[in-house]
Motif scaffolding. Structure first.
Motif, mmCIF file in Angstrom:
data_model
loop_
_atom_site.group_PDB
_atom_site.id
_atom_site.type_symbol
_atom_site.label_atom_id
_atom_site.label_comp_id
_atom_site.label_asym_id
_atom_site.label_seq_id
_atom_site.Cartn_x
_atom_site.Cartn_y
_atom_site.Cartn_z
ATOM 1 N N LEU A 30 0.795 -1.290 -0.284
ATOM 2 C CA LEU A 30 -0.091 -0.027 -0.081
ATOM 3 C C LEU A 30 0.667 1.300 -0.031
ATOM 4 N N GLY A 31 2.022 1.134 0.657
ATOM 5 C CA GLY A 31 2.930 2.306 0.722
ATOM 6 C C GLY A 31 2.421 3.323 2.018
ATOM 7 N N THR A 32 1.818 2.763 2.923
ATOM 8 C CA THR A 32 1.500 3.174 4.001
ATOM 9 C C THR A 32 2.056 2.850 5.377
ATOM 10 N N LEU A 53 9.099 -1.087 -1.721
ATOM 11 C CA LEU A 53 8.542 0.207 -1.075
ATOM 12 C C LEU A 53 7.484 0.880 -2.062
ATOM 13 N N HIS A 54 6.390 1.091 -1.737
ATOM 14 C CA HIS A 54 5.444 2.020 -2.431
ATOM 15 C C HIS A 54 5.588 3.310 -1.478
ATOM 16 N N LEU A 89 11.258 7.388 2.005
ATOM 17 C CA LEU A 89 12.690 7.572 2.223
ATOM 18 C C LEU A 89 12.983 7.369 3.806
ATOM 19 N N ARG A 90 12.203 7.796 4.624
ATOM 20 C CA ARG A 90 12.544 7.507 6.014
ATOM 21 C C ARG A 90 12.675 5.957 6.503
ATOM 22 N N THR A 91 11.865 5.272 5.644
ATOM 23 C CA THR A 91 11.930 3.830 5.694
ATOM 24 C C THR A 91 13.144 3.278 5.347
ATOM 25 N N ASN A 118 5.119 2.928 -6.629
ATOM 26 C CA ASN A 118 6.539 2.532 -6.039
ATOM 27 C C ASN A 118 7.387 3.848 -5.698
ATOM 28 N N ILE A 119 8.068 3.660 -4.769
ATOM 29 C CA ILE A 119 9.182 4.621 -4.718
ATOM 30 C C ILE A 119 9.999 5.043 -6.105
#
Length: 285
Positions: free
Chosen positions: A174-176, A202-203, A210-212, A243-244
């Protein structure tokens, strides 16, 4: 913090699968060539799934046969039949995908998590020359089941290890996902499967990806998926974001002094190739 990071670009698979058009095989080859020219050496090119469900992935065999040299190409498979098709097409790197959540597993694969894992039992032994990665979708948050506990994720990772797959890709579909939750989940997987080589897919729904990435780098993670242009999503995960973006990730890593081997200018050119290919795509009825 690692000095070098491997990026796998997934725009040809994840990026295109959620768009309302089908990009021709010829244009997908042009995208592949642009990615290689930008310095990407690991690229996910296709998904061997039912084209009736994901028409954007039709022509996977034809695409694999036409891919240029210069990169390590991989493809996705949800089940044994998908693995068989990928291997027959000449794919040497196969990313298996099982969901951590029951709800997403039934929407995405048409079966529960344990059924999906049982179908994959024996594929590693049957294909000793294939390098498998165990992708875990909705590893942190599911649109149907909510937050996934680190313990649940570790169970799926352990099941992968039992069938011989210890190269794992944890997907924030989900990217959340909250970055600290991702960090705790990585720890749980490593504790359960000490031999695991862990990467992140990563989504980026809330701008927190970016913090992830920073938390993952501090934990020694060196493998990330991304898609040029930030394209992507999951047709079977309501609310999934793109996606990122590969260019965003590359800029961030280079600013931190982390080497990627990717040419940022040529990467921008690859984004333009993707946009033009989508403009020419055939609308899905």
């Amino acid at each position: 913090m690692p000095q070098q990071v491997q990026i796998t670009d997934v725009v040809l698979r994840d990026g295109l699968q959620d768009e309302p058009v089908v990009v021709s095989v010829a244009d997908r080859v042009r995208i592949a060539e642009a990615l290689v020219a930008a310095g990407l050496r690991r690229i996910e090119a296709a998904s061997f799934v039912n084209p009736a469900r994901v028409p954007q992935m039709a022509g996977a065999e034809e695409l694999v046969a036409a891919l240029p040299s210069g990169a390590r190409w991989s493809a996705l498979a949800l089940n044994r039949r998908g693995v068989e098709r990928a291997v027959a097409a000449g794919v040497t790197d196969v990313c298996l995908v099982v969901s951590a959540a029951e709800g997403h597993s039934r929407a995405n694969a048409g079966r529960g998590v344990h059924e999906a894992l049982a179908d994959l039992d024996g594929v590693v032994a049957d294909n000793p020359r294939i390098r498998f990665t165990g992708g875990i979708a909705t590893a942190f948050v599911c649109p149907f089941d909510g937050e996934i506990s680190p313990e649940r994720l570790a169970e799926v990772a352990t099941a992968y290890a039992a069938i011989g797959v210890t190269r794992l890709g944890l997907a924030d579909t989900l990217g959340t996902a909250e970055p600290q939750h991702v960090g705790r989940s990585i720890g749980a997987v490593r504790e359960a499967v000490p031999e695991a080589v862990v990467g992140l897919h990563l989504h980026n729904a809330l701008g927190q990806a970016l913090r992830t990435v920073d938390i993952a780098l501090d934990l020694g993670i060196t493998r990330f998926d991304a898609a040029v242009g930030g394209y992507g999503g999951c047709p079977f995960a309501p609310g999934a974001h793109g996606n990122i973006a590969t260019e965003t990730l590359v800029d961030h890593l280079h600013a931190r002094g982390v080497d990627t081997g990717i040419d940022r200018v040529r990467l921008g050119e690859a984004v333009a190739v993707v946009r033009e290919a989508l403009r020419r795509g055939s609308p899905i009825g």
